[in-house]
Design an enzyme around this catalytic site. Structure first.
Site, PDB file in Angstrom:
ATOM      1  NE  ARG A  52      -1.710 -11.331  -0.092  1.00 35.81           N
ATOM      2  CZ  ARG A  52      -1.970 -10.389   0.824  1.00 35.81           C
ATOM      3  NH1 ARG A  52      -1.678  -9.123   0.568  1.00 35.81           N
ATOM      4  NH2 ARG A  52      -2.516 -10.713   1.962  1.00 35.81           N
ATOM      5  CE  LYS A 151      -0.222 -12.445   4.524  1.00 35.91           C
ATOM      6  NZ  LYS A 151       0.622 -11.723   5.452  1.00 35.91           N
ATOM      7  CD  GLU A 184       6.163  -5.089   3.720  1.00 37.69           C
ATOM      8  OE1 GLU A 184       4.940  -5.111   3.530  1.00 37.69           O
ATOM      9  OE2 GLU A 184       6.914  -6.025   3.407  1.00 37.69           O
TER      10      GLU A 184
END
Ligand code: PXG
Length: 288
Positions: A52, A151, A184
């Protein structure tokens, strides 16, 4: 307090672990990061976290100064240097030092920071009795504006929602996307249970592709529980049987109240407790 920090290519004392005020990570939130757990001396799902990280970096055209094998070695050296067997690793890659302008290509070299430390947990009683949350009025970033899969160091969207939570006297806020569907929480993925079936928003609703989320989906399916990824409305959160969040920091935590509506009987539900237990066993290497 960590005793050694990894900076770029080596371990340094915390006092020497400094970056420039001209670093674009600081000036613009231009960079990426990962938060990873260490359980029993094992780095949890390191390969998935590194994948990721490299994908986030690729998406913003940021070059990480070493490859995944070297980074794995650096993470392990940092853990050892700090004597961590159960804790938390923060991996940060910043764009590096540049000029006072947005242009990223004037930053000649990205920086790499690895911090290994103990983890700050929610109070134990919150896992036992469950947590309260609110619905944030701050809309989650439009996925076409800033893909939530990245992220990045730019967490202002989530921080604004976190402020709403803290102002309301709770620890977490649920964020909805531009269409009003559940995206989320500020640092966790959302799950509900209704009639024995688990539902979670798809990544396309504006959620980070959480590593804990993936593990929990897998563990649930192995228990024979159906997991459905589809858009969820605020109403569905209000009337669900069980509600829980997953994330590196929170692991699996039951939600017992949202916007003043009690969930189920006001205690973490049976599927939540089962998955929390299975997650712990998996994380500690007790179960395949
Ligand atoms: N959504 C967001 C926006 C996150 O930042 C998650 C979901 C859960 O993903 P993982 O891969 O961790 O299951 C995150 C992760 C902290 C902290 O200090 C937050 C995260 C990770 C580590 C620490 O609050 N967020």
């Amino acid at each position: 307090m960590a005793s050694k920090i990894w900076l770029d290519d080596t371990l340094v004392d915390p006092a020497d672990a400094v970056v420039s005020v001209f670093d674009h990570g600081l000036l613009y939130g231009d960079g990426v990061f990962e938060g990873i757990r260490v359980y029993n001396g094992r780095v949890f799902e390191l390969a998935a976290h590194l994948k990721r990280l490299y994908e986030s970096a690729r998406a913003i055209r940021l070059t990480i100064r070493m490859d995944a094998a070297q980074l794995t070695d650096a993470v392990e050296q940092t853990i050892r240097a700090n004597g961590i067997t159960d804790g938390y690793i923060r991996l940060v890659v910043t764009r590096g030092t540049g000029t006072l302008g947005l242009g990223p290509f004037g930053c000649k070299e990205s920086r790499l920071i690895i911090i290994a430390d103990r983890i700050q947990l929610y109070p134990e009683e919150m896992y036992v009795h469950g947590m309260k949350v609110i619905s944030a009025s701050t809309t989650r970033n439009h996925p076409l504006a800033l893909p939530p899969q990245i992220k990045s160091l730019n967490y202002l969207n989530n921080i604004l929602a976190k402020i709403e939570a803290l102002d309301s006297g709770v620890m977490e806020a649920i964020m909805y996307n531009h269409e009003g569907y559940v995206a989320e929480a500020t640092g966790d993925n959302v799950f509900i249970v209704r009639n024995g079936v688990i539902y979670t928003p798809p990544i396309s609703a504006g959620a980070l592709d959480g590593i804990t989320r993936r593990v929990v989906i897998d563990l649930a399916r192995r228990q024979g529980i159906t997991v459905v990824e589809r858009n969820l409305t605020r109403f569905e959160l209000y009337v669900c049987d069980e509600f829980f969040l997953t994330g590196t920091a929170a692991e699996v935590i039951g939600i017992v109240d949202i916007d003043g509506r009690a969930i189920g009987d006001g205690r973490p539900g049976p599927i939540t407790c089962l998955l929390r237990e299975k997650f712990f066993a998996y994380a500690h290497g007790k179960e395949a």
